[in-house]
Write an enzyme that holds these catalytic residues in place. Structure first.
Site, PDB file in Angstrom:
ATOM      1  N   LYS A 128       0.722  -1.222   0.009  1.00 23.92           N
ATOM      2  CA  LYS A 128      -0.101  -0.030  -0.103  1.00 23.92           C
ATOM      3  C   LYS A 128       0.993   1.258  -0.033  1.00 23.92           C
ATOM      4  O   LYS A 128       0.356   2.300  -0.772  1.00 23.92           O
ATOM      5  CB  LYS A 128      -0.731   0.040   1.233  1.00 23.92           C
ATOM      6  N   LYS A 140       3.483  -1.942  11.272  1.00 20.02           N
ATOM      7  CA  LYS A 140       1.831  -2.077  11.855  1.00 20.02           C
ATOM      8  C   LYS A 140       1.947  -2.108  13.388  1.00 20.02           C
ATOM      9  O   LYS A 140       3.142  -2.971  13.721  1.00 20.02           O
ATOM     10  CB  LYS A 140       1.045  -3.156  11.322  1.00 20.02           C
ATOM     11  N   ASP A 180      -5.366   3.513  14.029  1.00 22.56           N
ATOM     12  CA  ASP A 180      -6.122   2.533  13.067  1.00 22.56           C
ATOM     13  C   ASP A 180      -7.257   2.186  14.004  1.00 22.56           C
ATOM     14  O   ASP A 180      -7.739   3.393  15.050  1.00 22.56           O
ATOM     15  CB  ASP A 180      -5.292   1.153  13.068  1.00 22.56           C
ATOM     16  N   THR A 224      -8.644   8.817   4.711  1.00 19.45           N
ATOM     17  CA  THR A 224      -8.930   7.577   4.288  1.00 19.45           C
ATOM     18  C   THR A 224     -10.433   7.366   3.637  1.00 19.45           C
ATOM     19  O   THR A 224     -10.287   6.664   2.364  1.00 19.45           O
ATOM     20  CB  THR A 224      -8.522   6.370   5.224  1.00 19.45           C
ATOM     21  N   ASN A 255     -13.888   6.262  11.872  1.00 22.24           N
ATOM     22  CA  ASN A 255     -13.150   7.182  11.020  1.00 22.24           C
ATOM     23  C   ASN A 255     -13.278   7.074   9.578  1.00 22.24           C
ATOM     24  O   ASN A 255     -13.757   7.869   8.710  1.00 22.24           O
ATOM     25  CB  ASN A 255     -11.608   7.174  11.385  1.00 22.24           C
TER      26      ASN A 255
HETATM   27  P1  NDP Z   1     -12.733   2.955  13.914  1.00 17.55           P
HETATM   28  O1  NDP Z   1     -12.059   2.300  15.336  1.00 17.55           O
HETATM   29  O2  NDP Z   1     -12.483   4.484  13.792  1.00 17.55           O
HETATM   30  O3  NDP Z   1     -13.940   2.350  13.281  1.00 17.55           O
HETATM   31  C1  NDP Z   1     -14.124   1.008  13.193  1.00 17.55           C
HETATM   32  C2  NDP Z   1     -15.536   0.722  13.021  1.00 17.55           C
HETATM   33  O4  NDP Z   1     -15.558  -0.513  12.443  1.00 17.55           O
HETATM   34  C3  NDP Z   1     -16.583   0.878  13.985  1.00 17.55           C
HETATM   35  O5  NDP Z   1     -17.676   1.161  13.650  1.00 17.55           O
HETATM   36  C4  NDP Z   1     -16.675  -0.511  14.676  1.00 17.55           C
HETATM   37  O6  NDP Z   1     -17.704  -0.728  15.631  1.00 17.55           O
HETATM   38  C5  NDP Z   1     -16.516  -1.360  13.606  1.00 17.55           C
HETATM   39  N1  NDP Z   1     -15.829  -2.663  13.767  1.00 17.55           N
HETATM   40  C6  NDP Z   1     -14.738  -3.029  14.307  1.00 17.55           C
HETATM   41  N2  NDP Z   1     -14.687  -4.383  14.452  1.00 17.55           N
HETATM   42  C7  NDP Z   1     -15.810  -4.811  13.974  1.00 17.55           C
HETATM   43  C8  NDP Z   1     -16.185  -6.123  13.825  1.00 17.55           C
HETATM   44  N3  NDP Z   1     -15.375  -7.151  14.358  1.00 17.55           N
HETATM   45  N4  NDP Z   1     -17.581  -6.427  13.382  1.00 17.55           N
HETATM   46  C9  NDP Z   1     -18.328  -5.347  12.910  1.00 17.55           C
HETATM   47  N5  NDP Z   1     -17.922  -4.043  13.225  1.00 17.55           N
HETATM   48  C10 NDP Z   1     -16.616  -3.922  13.539  1.00 17.55           C
HETATM   49  O7  NDP Z   1     -11.441   2.389  12.922  1.00 17.55           O
HETATM   50  P2  NDP Z   1     -11.016   3.134  11.524  1.00 17.55           P
HETATM   51  O8  NDP Z   1     -12.473   3.412  10.910  1.00 17.55           O
HETATM   52  O9  NDP Z   1      -9.993   3.817  11.673  1.00 17.55           O
HETATM   53  O10 NDP Z   1     -10.757   1.605  10.683  1.00 17.55           O
HETATM   54  C11 NDP Z   1     -11.731   0.752   9.927  1.00 17.55           C
HETATM   55  C12 NDP Z   1     -10.835  -0.072   8.924  1.00 17.55           C
HETATM   56  O11 NDP Z   1     -10.185   0.652   8.163  1.00 17.55           O
HETATM   57  C13 NDP Z   1      -9.714  -0.966   9.705  1.00 17.55           C
HETATM   58  O12 NDP Z   1      -9.812  -2.155   8.612  1.00 17.55           O
HETATM   59  C14 NDP Z   1      -8.381  -0.266   9.398  1.00 17.55           C
HETATM   60  O13 NDP Z   1      -7.334  -0.897   9.649  1.00 17.55           O
HETATM   61  C15 NDP Z   1      -8.733   0.423   8.098  1.00 17.55           C
HETATM   62  N6  NDP Z   1      -7.927   1.600   7.786  1.00 17.55           N
HETATM   63  C16 NDP Z   1      -7.978   2.745   8.560  1.00 17.55           C
HETATM   64  C17 NDP Z   1      -7.288   3.964   8.063  1.00 17.55           C
HETATM   65  C18 NDP Z   1      -7.370   5.071   9.071  1.00 17.55           C
HETATM   66  O14 NDP Z   1      -6.690   6.080   8.454  1.00 17.55           O
HETATM   67  N7  NDP Z   1      -8.028   5.116  10.137  1.00 17.55           N
HETATM   68  C19 NDP Z   1      -6.069   3.747   7.100  1.00 17.55           C
HETATM   69  C20 NDP Z   1      -6.455   2.645   6.479  1.00 17.55           C
HETATM   70  C21 NDP Z   1      -7.074   1.638   6.628  1.00 17.55           C
HETATM   71  P3  NDP Z   1     -17.624  -0.602  17.138  1.00 17.55           P
HETATM   72  O15 NDP Z   1     -17.247   0.896  17.452  1.00 17.55           O
HETATM   73  O16 NDP Z   1     -18.817  -1.333  17.593  1.00 17.55           O
HETATM   74  O17 NDP Z   1     -16.374  -1.500  17.366  1.00 17.55           O
END
Ligand code: NDP
Length: 460
Positions: A128, A140, A180, A224, A255
């Protein structure tokens, strides 16, 4: 004659056999690490035509070197809860590959964090980061700590203890973590404060995703999600399509999801569903994003509480249900393996045109196969969600130069980077006989740059 046809069938078979052998080594050396195996398999499967055509990579054993992290750290994170009980979690940092620059990749705090999860994320991150065109290697980290239900003081004590150990291994020119799942601006702030105290120096470039008042970049929070939508916009554009009036489903409400929804709405889409780990909401008229932001960014509440403000919306419990909502564009933005083969079949029967992976590895290998076979436009995570780390690299550049770029400046650069990643991935897919297959294209384009840099730097 395509490049692929120019590679003889027997060369392809010999290369496949070689890749299978290397994959066997991965499985043997890393038993029970399913997520890591899955991430390696996806990349290896894409590389057959490329490696068959260019024997130099095999001659230099680049694959064997790439699958072995340069360094894998595990450490204990002791901390005290508000009742005075002593707790301990396990912390991780994988410094996977530094061929292109300092290790770069986020920190995840979630109870599911394990060596396998950190290694799959770190491995993906190498390719990436390469695709972004920025000078950053792959890393990571994280901990099996559950931030849910913890007080602010507990979060502070935990993150300070985590950073006390991590600080020995990171720095603006060696390894630069970010956020993350479970790690946002608050956690980055506490970790930055602790790092500064331990070092006795203000090295702003050691972490990205910082607050705007102390070295953060405008548009990093949005990067993102916005980047994912910019990428899907390119996919659609090639087919003469746009986001305008399309029905969109976005999983998660963190996020990435929030800012993917925001940009999709700005481009005229109707986002009808989003979720958290408890279930999903469906709002036929379109999600009111201000309510979601207030629930998630300000109050840490469950997504079901959306109905308190919008009683006409619906809430359904459970993880995979969101993919039963009919949509033209699906953006999985929650977590790994959240979209399986069955969900892919349902999305297709409901008429999905495009899928863009905002989360890391949200689709199983079988689901990806189903999308590709059925002609769905499919954007893989390492290309689609690269906007976050790309803007993190821009944050590092601003920190080095003691500069602060405007939101528009950063957003324009992000847009250009996402267009570039799309173009590079498409070109690689065409060159190696998989025209339009962005999984193959992104993997080859990401791999080539890292592999060339490794060869150029010798066996070290
Ligand atoms: P956040 O913690 O901000 O949000 C994660 C979201 O996904 C929450 O709504 C959470 O719900 C939900 N979630 C997490 N685990 C589960 C699960 N097992 N089943 C269902 N829902 C789930 O994280 P991000 O938005 O930062 O990250 C989301 C994804 O994007 C990840 O895969 C991360 O690695 C990827 N990513 C993030 C980047 C970034 O800049 N933040 C960059 C590139 C990739 P709940 O609150 O109930 O746990």
């Amino acid at each position: 004659m395509s490049t692929l046809q120019a590679v003889k069938q027997d060369e392809l078979e010999v290369t496949q056999q070689y890749i299978d052998e290397v994959f066997e080594t991965v499985m043997r050396r890393n038993p029970h690490e399913q997520e890591f195996h899955q991430a390696v398999k996806e990349i290896f499967d894409s590389l057959v035509p490329f490696l068959a055509k260019h024997p130099v990579y095999r001659k230099n054993n680049v694959l064997e070197r790439m699958i072995e992290p340069e360094r894998m750290l595990t450490f204990s994170v002791p901390w005290m809860d508000d009742e005075g009980n002593v707790k301990v979690n396990r912390g991780y940092r994988v410094q996977f590959n530094s061929a292109l620059g300092p290790y770069k990749g986020g920190l995840r705090f979630h109870p599911s964090v394990s060596a396998s999860i950190i290694k799959f994320l770190g491995f993906e991150q190498i390719f990436k980061n390469s695709l972004t065109g920025q000078p950053i290697g792959g890393g990571k980290g994280g901990a099996d700590f559950d931030p849910k239900g913890k007080s602010d003081a507990e979060i502070m004590r935990f993150t300070q203890s985590f950073m006390t150990e991590l600080s020995k291994h990171i720095g603006p020119d060696t390894d630069v973590p970010a956020g993350d799942i479970g790690v946002g601006a608050r956690e980055i702030g506490y970790m930055f404060g602790q790092y500064k105290k331990l070092r006795g120096a203000n090295e702003a470039g050691v972490l990205t995703g910082k607050g705007l008042d102390y070295g953060g970049s405008l548009a990093r929070k949005e990067a993102t999600g916005y980047g994912a939508v910019y990428f899907v916009e390119e996919m659609l554009k090639d087919q003469g399509l746009t986001f305008e009036d399309k029905t969109v489903v976005v999983s998660g409400s963190g996020n990435v999801s929030i800012y993917a929804m925001e940009k999709a709405q700005e481009l005229g889409a109707i986002v009808v569903a989003c979720s958290d780990s408890s279930g999903y909401i469906y709002d036929e008229k379109g999600i009111d994003l201000e309510i979601v932001k207030s629930l998630k960014e300000e109050q840490s509440k469950r997504i079901s509480e959306y109905l308190n403000e919008r009683p006409e919306a619906e809430f359904y419990e459970g993880g995979h249900g969101i993919w039963t909502v009919p949509c033209e564009i699906a953006l999985p933005c929650a977590t790994q393996n959240e979209l399986d083969e069955t969900s892919a079949d349902v999305l297709i029967s409901n008429g999905v045109i495009a899928v863009g992976e905002g989360a890391n590895m949200p689709s199983t290998l079988e689901a990806i196969e189903v999308f590709l076979k059925n002609g769905v436009l499919f954007g893989p995570a390492k290309a689609v969600n690269a906007g976050g780390v790309a803007v993190s690299a821009l944050e590092m550049a601003q920190n080095s130069g003691r500069l602060s770029w405007s939101f528009e400046e950063v957003d324009d650069k992000l847009k250009e980077i996402m267009k570039d990643i799309y173009k590079t991935s498409m070109e690689a897919s065409e060159k190696y006989g998989y025209s339009g297959n962005l999984v193959v294209g992104a993997n080859i384009a990401g791999f080539k740059k890292v592999a060339d840099a490794m060869i150029a730097q010798g066996v070290i």
